[in-house]
Design a protein around this motif. Structure first.
Motif: not given
Length: 415
Positions: A8-16, A87-88, A109-119
């Motif tokens: 959910i956090a990832f999706i909301v960050y993307s919407l933000a 980062v957020v 985008p830096v935070a989103i990329i880091i979270i995606a990389y963690a996955s």
């Protein structure tokens, strides 16, 4: 619950991020009569969504902590998700001070990329190894990550400054060199995005390749012996382990064997897999970068340049400097002072020239040089921006390259 909260956090960050982008790009519409109010409105929407995403991210962090029984920063999946959260947090703090909407377009985008990389790493809760069973884990890792998070915001501000102030229409040698520097930085980000996409694509298709090879290990009595070790690939093996047998391999475009073996001088059963990962990252990154160039019909830096029109360059420069100035003492405490105290308790010495220790020192010295040149030599503008961008690339190598490639006492954090 923890996994759902992170999603959910990832999706909301993307919407933000979408909200910040709409605020910057939509102000040029002929239907917008008051661009300044329009930008502030979408900036507030983006900030609100970011805070909601952060609360969901914090829910993931604390529920996983309760599930694991220890602070969830002990492996790459946990640490990178925590770093994304920091980062957020750093972005929210800086945004509340400066209220610069365009910062969200570059920092989120830096935070989103880091979270995606963690996955891409295993999500299972793992028990702490003895070396990590200390209260210093909470103190050292959290402060080091928070310092690095402010460096990430400084990186975003530095990149913003360069995108705005590099002359992308000039063909002079100096300008061409700056254009290539900005484009290389954006290419690195695209490579990470493409790597994450490739991992998820092949995982989703059920791809798997397993190889068996002989590895020399040393037992507790320092006696060397040869054992069989299996290596699993989740990306098609363009490069296989050196002198390994194929146990299982899903065909990929007719390829049922690796195209070639890793060179003999690359030691370890995982050497081939690491080289294969690097090749796939660069290959998929080049393809994605090419597609983006075709869509934009110009270099990515030049495509982003119009977004920065009307933004005060001095404000961006100040944001980058203040972010690093805040992060540096926090990083000093977490990555050096607290780390050395913990090292003395765990290993009986404050410093041992472990690769992770050396690179943490390199990061610290680099940002010390940044602050010195900024305050004593008056390095502002482009010089300061280039240093902030290069510095965070060094940080990311310290977090990713050293953990996953270079063997050392911190290798457990790359599991």
């Amino acid at each position: 619950m923890s996994s759902a909260s992170l999603l959910i956090a990832f999706i909301v960050y993307s919407l933000a991020l979408l909200g910040f982008v709409i605020g910057i790009t939509g102000k040029k519409s002929v239907q917008v009569t008051d661009p300044e109010t329009y930008v502030k409105k979408w900036g507030s929407i983006g900030l609100t969504l970011t805070i909601v995403g952060f609360l969901c991210h914090a829910t993931f962090f604390f529920t996983r902590w309760a599930e694991a029984g220890h602070i969830p920063t002990s492996n790459m999946y946990e640490f990178m998700t925590f770093l994304g959260m920091m980062v957020v947090l750093a972005f929210i703090v800086v945004f509340l001070i400066y209220r610069t909407t365009v910062l969200g377009v570059f920092a989120l985008p830096v935070a989103i990329i880091i979270i995606a990389y963690a996955s891409v790493f295993p999500h299972e809760v793992q028990p702490l190894i003895p070396a990590l069973q200390s209260y210093w884990l909470k103190i050292h890792v959290t402060t080091a990550a928070l310092g690095e998070a402010f460096f990430a915001v400084g990186f975003a501000a530095g990149l913003m400054y360069l995108v705005q102030n590099v002359n992308f229409s000039s063909s002079e040698r100096k300008d061409r060199r700056e254009q290539r520097g900005v484009e290389f930085t954006l290419f690195i980000l695209v490579v990470v995005i493409a790597f994450v996409a490739a991992i998820f694509s092949f995982n989703g298709s059920g791809y798997k390749a397993v190889f068996s090879s002989n590895v020399i290990v040393t037992d507790v009595n320092n006696v060397e012996q040869t054992v069989k070790q299996e290596t699993t690939y989740v990306l098609p093996p363009l490069v296989g382990p050196h002198q390994a047998e194929t146990v299982q391999m899903t065909p990929f475009f007719g390829m049922s064997e690796p195209l070639f073996e890793a060179p003999s001088w690359m030691k370890g059963a995982n050497a081939g897999r690491k080289l294969n990962t690097v090749i796939w990252s660069l290959l998929s990154g080049a393809i994605l970068y090419g597609l983006l160039r075709l869509i934009a019909r110009k270099p990515l830096g030049a495509a982003l340049h119009p977004m920065m029109k009307g933004i005060d360059a001095d404000d961006i420069d100040e944001i980058g400097y203040r972010s690093i100035a805040i992060g540096y003492p926090i990083f000093t405490l977490g990555a050096l002072i607290f780390a050395m105290i913990w090292a003395h308790e765990a290993w009986g010495r404050f410093w041992g020239w472990d690769p992770k220790e050396v690179w943490a020192l390199i990061v610290w010295l680099f940002y010390a040089a940044y602050l010195h040149f900024r305050l004593s030599r008056g390095w502002q503008g482009k010089r300061s921006a280039w240093l902030s961008v290069i510095g965070f690339l060094v940080v990311m190598f310290t977090l990713i390259g050293v953990n996953l490639v270079i063997a050392g006492l911190h290798s457990y954090s790359g599991v």
